[in-house]
Scaffold this active site. Structure first.
Site, PDB file in Angstrom:
ATOM      1  N   ASP A  32      70.787  21.109  72.214  1.00 16.17           N
ATOM      2  CA  ASP A  32      69.924  20.069  72.891  1.00 16.17           C
ATOM      3  C   ASP A  32      69.477  20.443  74.182  1.00 16.17           C
ATOM      4  O   ASP A  32      68.365  20.479  74.830  1.00 16.17           O
ATOM      5  CB  ASP A  32      70.718  18.822  72.855  1.00 16.17           C
ATOM      6  CG  ASP A  32      72.086  18.800  73.334  1.00 16.17           C
ATOM      7  OD1 ASP A  32      72.751  19.902  73.352  1.00 16.17           O
ATOM      8  OD2 ASP A  32      72.571  17.837  73.806  1.00 16.17           O
ATOM      9  N   ASP A  33      70.694  20.990  75.351  1.00 17.76           N
ATOM     10  CA  ASP A  33      70.300  21.427  76.601  1.00 17.76           C
ATOM     11  C   ASP A  33      69.117  22.641  76.368  1.00 17.76           C
ATOM     12  O   ASP A  33      68.088  22.627  77.496  1.00 17.76           O
ATOM     13  CB  ASP A  33      71.454  21.766  77.276  1.00 17.76           C
ATOM     14  CG  ASP A  33      72.160  20.585  77.709  1.00 17.76           C
ATOM     15  OD1 ASP A  33      71.867  19.478  77.695  1.00 17.76           O
ATOM     16  OD2 ASP A  33      73.688  20.763  77.693  1.00 17.76           O
ATOM     17  N   GLY A  93      83.227  20.473  69.002  1.00 17.73           N
ATOM     18  CA  GLY A  93      82.176  19.537  69.054  1.00 17.73           C
ATOM     19  C   GLY A  93      82.291  18.795  70.209  1.00 17.73           C
ATOM     20  O   GLY A  93      82.809  17.573  70.392  1.00 17.73           O
ATOM     21  N   ARG A  94      81.304  19.370  71.339  1.00 13.13           N
ATOM     22  CA  ARG A  94      81.347  18.801  72.614  1.00 13.13           C
ATOM     23  C   ARG A  94      81.317  17.263  72.742  1.00 13.13           C
ATOM     24  O   ARG A  94      82.145  16.603  73.453  1.00 13.13           O
ATOM     25  CB  ARG A  94      80.389  19.444  73.460  1.00 13.13           C
ATOM     26  CG  ARG A  94      80.530  19.234  75.044  1.00 13.13           C
ATOM     27  CD  ARG A  94      79.255  19.307  75.860  1.00 13.13           C
ATOM     28  NE  ARG A  94      78.353  20.195  75.425  1.00 13.13           N
ATOM     29  CZ  ARG A  94      78.191  21.606  75.750  1.00 13.13           C
ATOM     30  NH1 ARG A  94      78.757  22.163  76.499  1.00 13.13           N
ATOM     31  NH2 ARG A  94      76.955  22.089  74.834  1.00 13.13           N
ATOM     32  N   GLY A 140      75.903  28.053  73.029  1.00 11.62           N
ATOM     33  CA  GLY A 140      77.294  28.436  72.375  1.00 11.62           C
ATOM     34  C   GLY A 140      76.688  28.979  71.077  1.00 11.62           C
ATOM     35  O   GLY A 140      75.699  28.966  70.335  1.00 11.62           O
ATOM     36  N   ASP A 196      77.835  22.066  66.514  1.00 12.10           N
ATOM     37  CA  ASP A 196      78.180  20.303  66.919  1.00 12.10           C
ATOM     38  C   ASP A 196      77.444  19.820  66.047  1.00 12.10           C
ATOM     39  O   ASP A 196      77.944  18.431  65.718  1.00 12.10           O
ATOM     40  CB  ASP A 196      77.899  20.052  68.223  1.00 12.10           C
ATOM     41  CG  ASP A 196      78.722  20.798  69.484  1.00 12.10           C
ATOM     42  OD1 ASP A 196      79.547  21.634  68.839  1.00 12.10           O
ATOM     43  OD2 ASP A 196      78.535  20.508  70.505  1.00 12.10           O
ATOM     44  N   LYS A 244      69.815  25.010  67.102  1.00 11.73           N
ATOM     45  CA  LYS A 244      71.117  25.742  66.902  1.00 11.73           C
ATOM     46  C   LYS A 244      72.157  24.854  67.495  1.00 11.73           C
ATOM     47  O   LYS A 244      72.167  24.226  68.356  1.00 11.73           O
ATOM     48  CB  LYS A 244      70.863  26.994  67.529  1.00 11.73           C
ATOM     49  CG  LYS A 244      72.296  27.653  67.580  1.00 11.73           C
ATOM     50  CD  LYS A 244      72.847  28.124  69.078  1.00 11.73           C
ATOM     51  CE  LYS A 244      72.993  26.989  69.895  1.00 11.73           C
ATOM     52  NZ  LYS A 244      73.700  27.233  71.427  1.00 11.73           N
ATOM     53  N   THR A 245      73.341  24.694  66.935  1.00 15.27           N
ATOM     54  CA  THR A 245      74.331  24.242  67.431  1.00 15.27           C
ATOM     55  C   THR A 245      75.525  23.774  66.258  1.00 15.27           C
ATOM     56  O   THR A 245      75.312  23.073  65.321  1.00 15.27           O
ATOM     57  CB  THR A 245      74.436  22.938  68.385  1.00 15.27           C
ATOM     58  OG1 THR A 245      75.745  22.789  68.768  1.00 15.27           O
ATOM     59  CG2 THR A 245      73.688  21.859  67.900  1.00 15.27           C
ATOM     60  N   ARG A 282      74.281  30.609  79.247  1.00 13.78           N
ATOM     61  CA  ARG A 282      74.038  29.046  79.421  1.00 13.78           C
ATOM     62  C   ARG A 282      73.193  28.876  80.638  1.00 13.78           C
ATOM     63  O   ARG A 282      73.413  27.689  81.437  1.00 13.78           O
ATOM     64  CB  ARG A 282      75.450  28.357  79.622  1.00 13.78           C
ATOM     65  CG  ARG A 282      75.817  28.175  78.225  1.00 13.78           C
ATOM     66  CD  ARG A 282      77.185  26.897  78.269  1.00 13.78           C
ATOM     67  NE  ARG A 282      77.854  26.922  77.003  1.00 13.78           N
ATOM     68  CZ  ARG A 282      77.648  26.221  75.925  1.00 13.78           C
ATOM     69  NH1 ARG A 282      76.371  25.582  75.994  1.00 13.78           N
ATOM     70  NH2 ARG A 282      78.214  26.247  74.884  1.00 13.78           N
ATOM     71  N   GLU A 340      86.754  16.995  69.746  1.00 11.41           N
ATOM     72  CA  GLU A 340      86.920  17.543  71.184  1.00 11.41           C
ATOM     73  C   GLU A 340      86.416  16.679  72.045  1.00 11.41           C
ATOM     74  O   GLU A 340      86.977  16.443  73.271  1.00 11.41           O
ATOM     75  CB  GLU A 340      86.177  18.979  71.035  1.00 11.41           C
ATOM     76  CG  GLU A 340      86.092  19.458  72.540  1.00 11.41           C
ATOM     77  CD  GLU A 340      85.193  20.719  72.173  1.00 11.41           C
ATOM     78  OE1 GLU A 340      85.529  21.829  72.396  1.00 11.41           O
ATOM     79  OE2 GLU A 340      84.008  20.767  72.294  1.00 11.41           O
ATOM     80  N   LYS A 377     107.811  18.526  57.326  1.00 10.77           N
ATOM     81  CA  LYS A 377     108.468  18.461  58.718  1.00 10.77           C
ATOM     82  C   LYS A 377     107.921  18.166  60.040  1.00 10.77           C
ATOM     83  O   LYS A 377     108.502  17.898  60.905  1.00 10.77           O
ATOM     84  CB  LYS A 377     109.763  19.417  58.739  1.00 10.77           C
ATOM     85  CG  LYS A 377     109.090  20.873  58.841  1.00 10.77           C
ATOM     86  CD  LYS A 377     110.321  21.784  58.980  1.00 10.77           C
ATOM     87  CE  LYS A 377     110.104  23.097  59.444  1.00 10.77           C
ATOM     88  NZ  LYS A 377     111.075  24.192  59.242  1.00 10.77           N
ATOM     89  N   GLU A 432      87.193  29.973  66.598  1.00  9.78           N
ATOM     90  CA  GLU A 432      87.292  30.720  65.248  1.00  9.78           C
ATOM     91  C   GLU A 432      86.345  30.358  64.266  1.00  9.78           C
ATOM     92  O   GLU A 432      86.003  31.146  63.582  1.00  9.78           O
ATOM     93  CB  GLU A 432      88.443  29.882  64.681  1.00  9.78           C
ATOM     94  CG  GLU A 432      89.893  30.175  65.426  1.00  9.78           C
ATOM     95  CD  GLU A 432      90.433  29.203  66.688  1.00  9.78           C
ATOM     96  OE1 GLU A 432      89.341  28.490  66.876  1.00  9.78           O
ATOM     97  OE2 GLU A 432      91.309  29.114  66.961  1.00  9.78           O
TER      98      GLU A 432
HETATM   99  P1  FBP Z   1      75.994  24.342  72.183  1.00  8.08           P
HETATM  100  O1  FBP Z   1      75.915  22.933  72.267  1.00  8.08           O
HETATM  101  O2  FBP Z   1      75.585  25.249  73.106  1.00  8.08           O
HETATM  102  O3  FBP Z   1      75.469  24.992  70.882  1.00  8.08           O
HETATM  103  O4  FBP Z   1      77.504  24.927  72.183  1.00  8.08           O
HETATM  104  C1  FBP Z   1      78.453  23.850  71.453  1.00  8.08           C
HETATM  105  C2  FBP Z   1      80.005  24.597  71.721  1.00  8.08           C
HETATM  106  O5  FBP Z   1      80.441  25.216  71.053  1.00  8.08           O
HETATM  107  C3  FBP Z   1      80.689  23.067  71.804  1.00  8.08           C
HETATM  108  O6  FBP Z   1      81.279  22.871  70.599  1.00  8.08           O
HETATM  109  C4  FBP Z   1      81.784  23.648  73.055  1.00  8.08           C
HETATM  110  O7  FBP Z   1      82.433  22.387  73.583  1.00  8.08           O
HETATM  111  C5  FBP Z   1      80.969  24.424  73.775  1.00  8.08           C
HETATM  112  O8  FBP Z   1      80.055  25.050  73.206  1.00  8.08           O
HETATM  113  C6  FBP Z   1      82.111  25.193  74.405  1.00  8.08           C
HETATM  114  O9  FBP Z   1      81.213  26.196  75.421  1.00  8.08           O
HETATM  115  P2  FBP Z   1      81.613  27.485  75.958  1.00  8.08           P
HETATM  116  O10 FBP Z   1      81.039  28.414  74.866  1.00  8.08           O
HETATM  117  O11 FBP Z   1      80.795  27.437  77.044  1.00  8.08           O
HETATM  118  O12 FBP Z   1      83.184  27.757  75.996  1.00  8.08           O
END
Ligand code: FBP
Length: 561
Positions: free
Chosen positions: A185-186, A261-262, A91, A215, A212-213, A155, A321, A252, A436
């Protein structure tokens, strides 16, 4: 009229043009020049768990020491020109372009004939040999910009023996001496496996990772933060803060806001600190307390009732998330679904409707999980059945947990109303903020941090430290005082089940309930729930007083207090 970039004449915004001129600060140790820093080796390391299994898989790269760079003449850095490949993986996260900017400058600092080659479209670019040379001219239009569009990302997982062989062929065909993997991480697990494979094959090719991430879940004592977390949380906090101001003005609506944040809830916790909403759900706490979906809903409904008795029929709820995977019953369901969908991939693909797929899988599930799946609203059950990503993860960004909570809380409140226990009004609005924030213009912190990570990766490459992750720490100090080095990728690994099989993977760093950030949050959340203590942080500031342009995250500040 659109402004033109001075170098390439393409249309750019005023801010983009200004950001191209921002020169990131390099940590003093690296400023001395790559040939004037030497790696100092620490003690041998161990994986975080499953030592024997990890050691058996990583025969060549297991146990290497932590490395720190210190000033000193370095005879190892070769004067011979080298060629380095770089790939963006997974991501998007703000600052990816600056890692490449720093990497190029570090390589050129050692030898101006060194070359940097970008693989296009993520790891698939390695398999398909899709490349482009990254020169000063290419970088010129991407300095300090968001996004990964210079070479894009993907990915694809490099996992089969044929894929490893193909990756080796591409690297050798292009006469590359090293490969830098910028990923989460992956992706860094991929980097570790490739480093091991290329070492076993005696290629002499060095593989380096960069953390990088957005998350924020790739961290430990040597990796204080993954890049992109700072910018993304600032962008989400601006958006949520604006909603809070709207809430405070109209009084209201209840807003249920899911944040990306997976797995880990770091983003939600950090945004919580920045905006002080009424509720911040933390997945890790839900798991530790073994809370059911019903309990979470009951707690929320209780708060809605209490606030309505105070005349407050409004509020703001932050939902991570990954919450759904932390609720023990849902976690068990998702784990079973992951295995069953992987085992029955072909049969499931033949079924046309989601209803048929749910019926087919339900028959194979244990009774309690089948009834849980069938008790969920149709849209959520369908979202749980969607394809897994190439690493076998359920795609939580596609599961509308905030809507699930709204639906269940509404139902509960209706029952309470019938019983005469609730007289308020529950008008809701749902949001999901994820995409965003992932490609925003990097904050000054992320611009500096990513540049340093890239430059430091060049130093690791030039010292042939294959299997290491670029580490820049002491991040609450000013960038010139940041400390640089590398940590072995195998040090972060454990064994987990992916697609039904045991695999070595980098362990995700989740929110620690005994950690300082969560403890700080636990002290104040009662007040946030009832008194309206909303904060409105506004947009990221790139220019102006350092008190607003250079602030780091609350998470880092609390962690390093
Ligand atoms: P990474 O772990 O590769 O950095 O991605 C994180 C993330 O942005 C998560 O927060 C989100 O759930 C996921 O990627 C969304 O994946 P995609 O970009 O495939 O829609």
């Amino acid at each position: 009229m659109a402004q033109k970039c001075c170098k390439c004449k393409c249309a750019v915004s005023e801010l983009h043009k200004e950001r191209l001129n921002f020169q990131p600060v390099l940590p003093s140790v690296l400023k001395k020049g790559i040939a004037n820093v030497k790696p100092v080796l620490g003690k041998a390391t161990k994986s975080v768990a499953d030592f024997d299994k990890i050691k058996a898989i990583f025969e060549k790269t297991y146990g290497m020491p932590v490395v720190s760079f210190q000033a000193g003449k370095n005879a190892v850095v070769s004067k011979k020109a080298i060629k380095v490949g770089v790939v963006l993986s997974g991501g998007q996260a703000p600052g990816g372009h600056n890692v490449i900017f720093g990497l190029l400058e570090g390589l050129k600092n050692a030898n101006k004939n060194n070359k940097l080659i970008g693989f296009l479209g993520g790891p698939s670019g390695i398999l398909d040999n899709k490349i482009m040379e990254i020169t000063d001219k290419v970088i010129a239009n991407y300095k300090n910009t968001g996004g990964f569009d210079m070479i894009q990302s993907g990915r694809t997982k490099i996992e089969t023996p044929e894929q490893f062989e193909q990756a080796k062929k591409t690297i050798l065909k292009n006469k590359m001496d090293a490969l830098v993997f910028i990923g989460g991480d992956d992706s860094n697990t991929n980097a570790a496996l490739l480093a091991e494979y290329l070492k076993k094959e005696n290629t002499g090719v060095c593989v380096i990772g960069v953390p990088k991430t957005i998350d924020g879940d790739l961290k430990n004592e040597h990796i204080e933060a993954s890049f992109g977390f700072d910018t993304a949380t600032k962008i989400y906090a601006e958006l949520v803060g604006n909603i809070e101001r709207d809430v405070n003005s109209a009084r209201k609506y209840w807003h249920f806001i899911r944040l990306m944040g997976r797995s880990a809830s770091h983003i939600t916790l950090e945004v919580g600190f920045k905006v002080q909403p009424n509720v911040v759900l933390i997945g890790e706490e839900v798991l530790a307390k073994k809370m059911t979906l019903g309990q979470i809903v009951d707690d929320l409904a209780k708060l809605v009732v209490k606030r309505s008795e105070m005349g407050k029929n409004y509020g703001v709820v932050l939902v991570p998330e990954g919450l759904i995977e932390f609720i023990p019953e849902m976690k068990a369901l998702i784990a079973e679904l992951n295995d069953l969908l992987a085992e029955n991939e072909a049969q499931v693909a033949k079924l046309n409707s989601v209803d048929e797929k749910i019926a087919f899988i339900s028959k194979k599930l244990p009774k309690n999980l089948a009834s849980l799946l069938n008790s969920l609203p149709k849209n959520i059950a369908a979202q749980l059945m969607l394809d897994r990503d190439p690493h076998g993860n359920v795609q939580v960004s596609l599961i509308e947990t905030e809507k699930l909570l709204i639906e269940m809380v509404s139902k509960k409140l209706k029952d309470l109303k019938k019983a005469g226990k609730y007289k308020g009004k529950f008008s809701t609005i749902n949001h999901f903020f994820g995409y965003e924030g992932r490609c925003g213009i990097p904050s000054n912190f992320d611009a500096n941090y990513t540049y340093a990570l890239g430059y430091n990766a060049a130093a690791l490459v030039l010292n042939n430290l294959s299997g290491y992750l670029s580490s820049v720490k002491n991040l609450v100090a000013k960038p010139s005082d940041w400390k640089c080095g590398g940590i072995p990728l195998t040090m972060m690994m454990n064994i987990e089940k992916r697609k039904g099989k045991e695999k070595p993977v980098i362990q995700k760093a989740l929110v620690k309930l005994n950690g300082k950030p969560f403890k700080e949050f636990a002290k104040v959340r009662k007040d946030w729930a009832l008194k309206d203590m909303y904060m409105f942080p506004g947009a990221i500031q790139f220019f102006g007083p350092s008190s607003v342009t250079d602030i780091t995250t609350k998470t880092l500040q609390y962690e390093q207090k």
